[in-house]
Design an enzyme around this catalytic site. Structure first.
Site, short mmCIF file in Angstrom:
data_model
loop_
_atom_site.label_atom_id
_atom_site.label_comp_id
_atom_site.label_asym_id
_atom_site.label_seq_id
_atom_site.Cartn_x
_atom_site.Cartn_y
_atom_site.Cartn_z
N MET A 10 -8.58 23.00 94.08
CA MET A 10 -9.17 22.08 95.06
C MET A 10 -9.59 22.87 96.31
O MET A 10 -9.75 22.29 97.38
CB MET A 10 -8.17 20.98 95.42
CG MET A 10 -7.83 20.10 94.22
SD MET A 10 -7.30 18.45 94.66
CE MET A 10 -5.89 18.80 95.65
N GLY A 11 -9.73 24.17 96.17
CA GLY A 11 -10.15 24.98 97.31
C GLY A 11 -9.02 25.23 98.28
O GLY A 11 -7.85 25.12 97.92
N LEU A 62 -8.21 28.10 99.35
CA LEU A 62 -7.54 29.09 98.49
C LEU A 62 -6.64 30.01 99.29
O LEU A 62 -6.92 30.36 100.42
CB LEU A 62 -8.60 29.91 97.74
CG LEU A 62 -9.59 29.10 96.89
CD1 LEU A 62 -10.54 30.04 96.15
CD2 LEU A 62 -8.88 28.18 95.91
N GLU A 70 -3.36 33.31 98.53
CA GLU A 70 -3.03 34.41 97.61
C GLU A 70 -2.56 33.91 96.24
O GLU A 70 -2.75 34.58 95.23
CB GLU A 70 -1.96 35.32 98.22
CG GLU A 70 -2.52 36.39 99.13
CD GLU A 70 -3.55 37.29 98.43
OE1 GLU A 70 -3.27 37.81 97.34
OE2 GLU A 70 -4.65 37.45 98.98
N HIS A 118 -3.73 31.31 94.60
CA HIS A 118 -4.94 31.08 93.80
C HIS A 118 -5.56 32.41 93.37
O HIS A 118 -6.04 32.55 92.24
CB HIS A 118 -5.99 30.30 94.61
CG HIS A 118 -5.60 28.91 94.98
ND1 HIS A 118 -5.30 28.53 96.26
CD2 HIS A 118 -5.48 27.79 94.22
CE1 HIS A 118 -5.00 27.25 96.28
NE2 HIS A 118 -5.09 26.77 95.06
N GLN A 130 -7.03 11.79 92.55
CA GLN A 130 -5.60 12.15 92.46
C GLN A 130 -4.85 11.94 93.76
O GLN A 130 -3.69 12.32 93.86
CB GLN A 130 -5.44 13.57 91.92
CG GLN A 130 -5.87 14.68 92.85
CD GLN A 130 -5.82 16.04 92.16
OE1 GLN A 130 -6.64 16.33 91.29
NE2 GLN A 130 -4.87 16.87 92.53
O1 PAF Z 1 -3.68 21.86 91.32
C1 PAF Z 1 -4.77 21.47 91.77
O2 PAF Z 1 -5.37 22.09 92.65
C2 PAF Z 1 -5.39 20.21 91.21
O3 PAF Z 1 -4.43 19.26 90.91
C3 PAF Z 1 -6.33 20.46 90.02
C4 PAF Z 1 -5.59 21.00 88.81
C5 PAF Z 1 -7.43 21.42 90.42
C6 PAF Z 1 -6.99 19.13 89.59
O4 PAF Z 1 -7.73 18.59 90.64
#
Ligand code: PAF
Length: 280
Positions: free
Chosen positions: A30-31, A33, A35, A37, A61
């Site tokens: 979900m951006g 970001l 370390e 990620h 979500q």
């Molecule tokens: O973990 C996340 O960032 C989110 O839940 C995902 C897996 C990208 C789904 O939107």
């Protein structure tokens, strides 16, 4: 590195990669970001020929009182990190692209998603599974790389992948922690310095449980009591759950089965909701 915003372009690009015999790893994010990620992207680059990172803050979500509106969005910095980490493509669709007007199809997993996060965030996993299934269908990756930090998310995504024959191998990357022990999370930036000091109770409680298990303790009631006791020492921390569960089914267990059980924690630190876990 290429940036793609439309589903049709993403599908064509991924089909081209497959046609050239190149394996593809997807890192869904979900951006905002960090370390953690970056470590997922690096792992993806070790597994596959082409790495696709998706950046999409998925409204489905988030519950109505959650932080969708204020969730950090920093595309320029994210793109620079993806590039440096070795991503080949970043897919950044708009909300309208993923959920066009009249959209009405959702995926629910009805067992693994029910306890823990499922209790306090009832719509969360329905949103996660729906968007992940869509991303898997759009990209059709060989691998998807997910972080162990979101242990229940990993288990739920593994389950829908098996149940729906999605044909994606789920690769799990270990949780990265800051030097003080706090698990890396995009939401850590919400913490003030004093809140952060209290938030360290989570990783301390997890470490203590690991020590107890290393010393031979297997009884879940004792381990959970100790973790809860440590968390309760901190004024700003309110425990949402502290549970030892099977890492695949998320079902409660009575005894630790080393390697197969996790201690999962969720807590409010004032108004910031944090989760963390360790495999015991
Ligand atoms: O973990 C996340 O960032 C989110 O839940 C995902 C897996 C990208 C789904 O939107």
């Amino acid at each position: 590195m290429q940036t793609v915003t439309s589903i049709s372009e993403m599908q064509a690009l991924a089909a081209g990669l497959r046609a050239h015999g190149r394996s593809v790893a997807l890192v869904p994010t979900m951006g905002a970001l960090h370390e953690g990620h970056v470590s997922l992207v690096r792992l993806a680059a070790m597994k596959a020929d082409a790495v696709i990172v998706s950046i999409f803050v998925n409204p489905a979500q988030f519950g109505p009182s959650e932080d969708f509106a204020r969730y950090p969005r920093e595309l320029e910095a994210d793109l620079a990190q993806c590039n440096a980490a070795g991503a080949h493509v970043v897919f950044t669709p708009s909300v309208e692209e993923i959920y066009p007007k009249g959209y009405s199809t959702f995926i629910t997993e009805e067992a693994v998603a029910k306890p823990l996060e499922g209790v306090s965030r009832p719509v969360h996993f329905r949103g996660v599974t729906t968007v992940v299934a869509k991303l898997f269908n759009i990209v059709r990756p060989n691998y998807a790389v997910l972080g162990q930090k979101d242990a229940q998310q990993v288990a739920v995504i593994k389950k829908i992948t098996a149940d729906l024959h999605l044909g994606v191998e789920i690769v799990i990357a270990p949780t990265l922690r800051d030097p003080d022990g706090l698990a890396m999370s995009s939401r850590n930036r919400y913490l003030t310095a004093t809140q952060r000091a209290d938030a360290l109770a989570l990783s301390r409680a997890l470490r203590r449980a690991q020590e107890m298990v290393s010393a031979g303790e297997r009884r879940v009631d004792r381990l959970v009591a100790e973790a809860t006791h440590l968390l309760a020492q901190h004024r700003r921390v309110r425990v949402i759950y502290a549970a030892i569960v099977d890492r695949d089914t998320m079902e409660a267990v009575r005894e630790v089965r080393p390697g197969q059980t996790i201690l999962a924690l969720a807590a409010w630190v004032d108004e910031v909701r944090l989760i963390d876990n360790e495999i015991l």
